[in-house]
Design a protein around this motif. Structure first.
Motif, mmCIF file in Angstrom:
data_model
loop_
_atom_site.group_PDB
_atom_site.id
_atom_site.type_symbol
_atom_site.label_atom_id
_atom_site.label_comp_id
_atom_site.label_asym_id
_atom_site.label_seq_id
_atom_site.Cartn_x
_atom_site.Cartn_y
_atom_site.Cartn_z
ATOM 1 N N ALA A 120 2.609 -26.447 22.309
ATOM 2 C CA ALA A 120 2.116 -26.538 20.922
ATOM 3 C C ALA A 120 1.660 -27.956 20.589
ATOM 4 N N GLY A 121 2.394 -28.956 21.070
ATOM 5 C CA GLY A 121 2.070 -30.344 20.731
ATOM 6 C C GLY A 121 1.148 -31.008 21.737
ATOM 7 N N LYS A 122 0.791 -30.285 22.783
ATOM 8 C CA LYS A 122 -0.102 -30.871 23.790
ATOM 9 C C LYS A 122 -1.534 -30.922 23.251
ATOM 10 N N VAL A 123 -2.272 -31.964 23.612
ATOM 11 C CA VAL A 123 -3.652 -32.076 23.162
ATOM 12 C C VAL A 123 -4.530 -31.073 23.924
ATOM 13 N N ALA A 124 -5.202 -30.234 23.160
ATOM 14 C CA ALA A 124 -6.120 -29.259 23.750
ATOM 15 C C ALA A 124 -7.513 -29.881 23.880
ATOM 16 N N LEU A 125 -7.961 -30.506 22.784
ATOM 17 C CA LEU A 125 -9.293 -31.107 22.774
ATOM 18 C C LEU A 125 -9.190 -32.562 22.342
ATOM 19 N N ILE A 126 -9.868 -33.408 23.084
ATOM 20 C CA ILE A 126 -10.073 -34.776 22.610
ATOM 21 C C ILE A 126 -11.529 -34.825 22.195
ATOM 22 N N TRP A 127 -11.772 -35.213 20.966
ATOM 23 C CA TRP A 127 -13.159 -35.344 20.536
ATOM 24 C C TRP A 127 -13.521 -36.811 20.447
ATOM 25 N N GLU A 128 -14.585 -37.193 21.120
ATOM 26 C CA GLU A 128 -15.098 -38.560 21.061
ATOM 27 C C GLU A 128 -16.459 -38.474 20.381
ATOM 28 N N GLY A 129 -16.588 -39.142 19.238
ATOM 29 C CA GLY A 129 -17.831 -39.077 18.482
ATOM 30 C C GLY A 129 -18.935 -39.904 19.101
ATOM 31 N N ASP A 130 -20.129 -39.680 18.609
ATOM 32 C CA ASP A 130 -21.263 -40.506 19.002
ATOM 33 C C ASP A 130 -20.953 -41.969 18.665
ATOM 34 N N ASN A 131 -20.421 -42.178 17.478
ATOM 35 C CA ASN A 131 -19.966 -43.495 17.071
ATOM 36 C C ASN A 131 -18.600 -43.750 17.715
ATOM 37 N N PRO A 132 -18.490 -44.826 18.515
ATOM 38 C CA PRO A 132 -17.248 -45.045 19.269
ATOM 39 C C PRO A 132 -16.018 -45.212 18.379
ATOM 40 N N ALA A 133 -16.223 -45.462 17.102
ATOM 41 C CA ALA A 133 -15.066 -45.609 16.215
ATOM 42 C C ALA A 133 -14.477 -44.253 15.829
ATOM 43 N N PHE A 134 -15.235 -43.181 16.063
ATOM 44 C CA PHE A 134 -14.778 -41.855 15.657
ATOM 45 C C PHE A 134 -14.223 -41.072 16.845
ATOM 46 N N HIS A 135 -12.968 -40.726 16.735
ATOM 47 C CA HIS A 135 -12.384 -39.869 17.771
ATOM 48 C C HIS A 135 -11.132 -39.251 17.209
ATOM 49 N N HIS A 136 -10.821 -38.077 17.638
ATOM 50 C CA HIS A 136 -9.525 -37.518 17.294
ATOM 51 C C HIS A 136 -9.105 -36.454 18.288
ATOM 52 N N SER A 137 -7.825 -36.131 18.223
ATOM 53 C CA SER A 137 -7.264 -35.176 19.176
ATOM 54 C C SER A 137 -6.786 -33.955 18.429
ATOM 55 N N ILE A 138 -6.939 -32.812 19.055
ATOM 56 C CA ILE A 138 -6.525 -31.560 18.438
ATOM 57 C C ILE A 138 -5.482 -30.926 19.371
ATOM 58 N N THR A 139 -4.293 -30.697 18.857
ATOM 59 C CA THR A 139 -3.254 -30.088 19.695
ATOM 60 C C THR A 139 -3.485 -28.575 19.765
ATOM 61 N N TYR A 140 -2.759 -27.932 20.663
ATOM 62 C CA TYR A 140 -2.865 -26.474 20.746
ATOM 63 C C TYR A 140 -2.436 -25.810 19.437
ATOM 64 N N ALA A 141 -1.418 -26.375 18.775
ATOM 65 C CA ALA A 141 -0.990 -25.789 17.497
ATOM 66 C C ALA A 141 -2.110 -25.918 16.455
ATOM 67 N N GLN A 142 -2.746 -27.083 16.443
ATOM 68 C CA GLN A 142 -3.848 -27.283 15.487
ATOM 69 C C GLN A 142 -5.045 -26.401 15.836
#
Ligand code: WT7
Length: 647
Positions: A88-110
């Protein structure tokens, strides 16, 4: 000169599949296929486990392909819910934006929460099981949510690459009678906006049956809006429940449609089904990439292509992996962007295309070597034959000679890898796709359709002698075209459209398309599509399009154009026609060269001899072959005189 062979590194000594295991499993997959696939099917969670494993005939008049027919499952359940107890808490998706300042991780629960809501939003706008939903998306997590949400409720997605034009989008919406579109206000690539919603609105002028458009707010740009038809995702998300039970689907229920180009006519809707595709996606992701629990897997493809479907979304998520999705382009804001991403997210596996490798190689070694790449353990290549220079650079500079390269040969039609080295099982020969995946039976035929002996060095056209679970099932809405395209050239075999050779050691080498399909920067384009875009223009009487070798793109687009009588070509004409093709199909199809030619080489029966046009485009004037069957052999000299070296 002796051939380069690169051994299996110590780091893969404990790989899931070693040489012995490969040999055993491959033999079993061929000798006892149903037992083999019944076992592999266990990698998924089924509501009803399949007992009928395969039912296949490649015979032209009785073509059918069925896998796990009586099984029932749900794809989103397999990619999300079943991982929740452990991950549940493991990261499923790491999103890296076009702009290097934008990124976030989405866990399986999310991910579970997002996909359930999205599925309920789809229901709310009227989507029902079996409906086709067109996705025209940037590379943002919502693309994956939308795909998985469709699978959750049994809707069939058709992702259209965000680089395609409104015309191309409209054609694909109409072909599968899709009444729903999911898009975003804009995409962003290299700090430039891509007007997705505006393109959708233009497309819908030609696709009047679309009832609803679900739009993601991504950049916040102002977009055209049609009240009653258009819905904001963030508005609907507040109105819907966070719970959505997955719909049990039959293994052979349609999962998705993906349009791809062929040698004739308009793009075909390749149809993949639920059970077989997911077994294949999961199995190939696990074995080819020797998947390990703490891997960070980065496939650089766009979700608009099959590589993005199978190796950003379905394969990795079915396996509970962490998949990285990158929004932008490889060289923005600087030539080291990719390696920055590797260091930042501790990427273990990169899977990219030779065209990208060549572009990055041009930037030199320094952008690579200045970043920490110690997390990398495996590299992958896909989309076109990889030239030895690019292979070596990838291996030596990117991978510090530590990381094996898996050169994976497959197609939109095949769902996932068919010929590839497995990093713990096979020594590598640069440029060779090496050995068949389990259950895959490649063979070579000559132009008459005779099978070439299955030993010793051979070269011919590549066919497949049997089915595999990830195989496409039909061309959506046109089964006859499926039969004709793949099963009519040679009897009882699937014809790939590729040429290949097998060397004396049994390694497979793909030599490229033998039909009128181009591979431009890893994008597949039919010459017929580009020709019909050209002749649709009022200035054009006739056009013929061929490929030619291009340093960066692999193949470039070379167009021979005959203008309507009385017109003299100018630089303006050339610009107009290039812009026209770009507008009709999309930037990927922009011609590299237009040669205006008063005549084309035709036989007396009026057939254009492309072989001659190809040779002229390549500058190989001395290899034109027999031109005596031409109605007017004189055109050849004019064509040679007018040959343009591309810039
Ligand atoms: C065609 C399929 C496979 C997903 C991306 C492209 C060429 C693909 C390789 C490779 C040599 C390759 C073939 C094939 N191709 N991978 N490793 N070596 N050629 O899918 O758009 O359906 O194109 O790409 O010519 O037929 P696609």
């Amino acid at each position: 000169m002796s051939e380069t062979v690169i051994g299996i590194p110590q780091s893969f000594a404990d790989a899931k599949i070693n040489a012995e295991r490969y040999a055993d499993m491959y033999a079993r997959s061929i000798n006892e296929p149903d037992a083999f696939w019944a076992d592999e099917a266990k990698r998924l969670d089924w509501y009803k486990e399949p007992t009928k494993i395969s039912d296949v005939s490649f015979a032209k008049d009785d073509l059918h392909i069925r896998w796990f027919e009586d099984g029932e499952l749900n794809v989103s359940y397999n990619c999300i819910d079943r991982h929740l107890p452990e991950r549940a808490g493991k990261v499923a998706l790491i999103w890296e934006g076009d702009n290097p300042a934008f990124h976030h991780s989405i866990t399986y629960a999310q991910l579970h929460n997002h996909v359930c809501r999205f599925a309920n939003e789809l229901k709310k706008i009227g989507v029902k099981k079996g409906d086709r939903v067109t996705l025209y998306m940037p590379m943002i997590p919502e693309a994956a949510y939308a795909m998985l949400a469709c699978t959750r409720i049994g809707a069939v997605h058709s992702v259209v690459f965000g680089g395609f034009s409104p015309d191309a989008l409209a054609g694909r919406i109409n072909d599968c009678q899709s009444e729903f579109v999911v898009t975003a206000d804009q995409g962003v690539r290299g700090n430039k906006g891509v007007p997705l919603k505006a393109n959708v609105d233009k497309a819908l002028e030609q696709a009047p049956d679309v009832k609803a458009v679900l739009c993601i707010r991504h950049t916040g740009a102002q977009v055209p809006w049609v009240e009653g038809r258009d819905f904001w995702h963030h508005d609907l998300a507040l109105e819907v429940d966070a719970k959505c039970e997955p719909e049990p689907m039959k293994a052979e229920d349609p999962l998705f449609i993906l349009y791809t180009s062929g040698s004739t006519g308009k793009p075909k809707g390749v149809l993949h089904t639920t059970g077989g595709y997911l077994v294949w996606a999961s199995m190939t992701h696990e074995y080819t990439f020797d998947h390990r629990e703490d891997d960070v897997f980065w496939c650089t493809a766009d979700v608009g292509w099959v590589t993005g479907h199978t190796y950003i979304v379905y394969g990795p998520l079915a396996n509970g992996a962490t998949s990285l999705m990158y929004e932008g382009v490889p060289t923005w804001p600087g030539p080291d962007r990719c390696w920055r991403i590797v260091a930042k997210h501790k990427v273990t596996t990169i899977y990219t295309a030779p065209t990208a490798i060549r572009a990055l190689m041009r930037e030199g070694d320094e952008p690579v070597s200045k970043h920490d790449r110690s997390s990398l353990r495996l590299l992958g290549s896909v989309g076109e034959p990889i030239n030895p220079e690019a292979w070596r650079w990838y291996h030596e500079v990117v991978g510090d000679k530590r990381c094996p390269i898996v050169d994976t040969w497959w197609q939109t039609e095949t769902g996932g890898h068919l010929i590839t080295p497995l990093p713990g099982a096979h020594e590598l020969k640069p440029g060779s796709a090496s050995f068949p995946m389990f259950g895959v039976q490649p063979a070579l035929v000559d132009t008459e359709g005779n099978l070439l002996p299955d030993e010793g060095a051979q070269e011919g056209n590549l066919v497949l002698l049997g089915s595999w679970p990830g195989q496409m099932r039909t061309v959506y809405g046109d089964h006859q075209r499926f039969v004709e395209t793949y099963f009519s050239t040679y009897e009882n075999m699937y014809f790939t459209g590729d040429g290949a050779r097998r060397d004396a050691d049994g390694y497979w080498w793909i030599t490229g398309r033998v039909d009128d399909v181009l591979n431009v920067s890893g994008h597949r384009l039919g010459t017929a599509e580009i020709e019909s875009a050209l002749v649709a223009h009022e200035l054009v009487a006739e056009a013929a399009v061929v490929g030619y070798p291009h340093d960066l793109k692999g193949q470039g687009i070379y167009c021979y154009v005959t203008l309507v009588a009385g017109l003299e070509p100018t630089e303006e004409t050339e610009k107009t026609l290039k812009a026209h093709v770009r507008q009709e199909i999309g930037p990927v199809a922009t011609p590299d060269v237009i040669q205006f030619s008063p005549g084309l080489p035709k036989t007396r029966s009026g057939k254009i001899m492309r072989r001659i046009l190809r040779k002229i485009a390549e500058g190989e004037y001395d290899k034109l072959g027999d031109i005596s069957t031409l109605a007017d052999p004189g055109v050849v000299e004019d064509l040679i005189e007018g040959h343009k070296i591309s810039t």
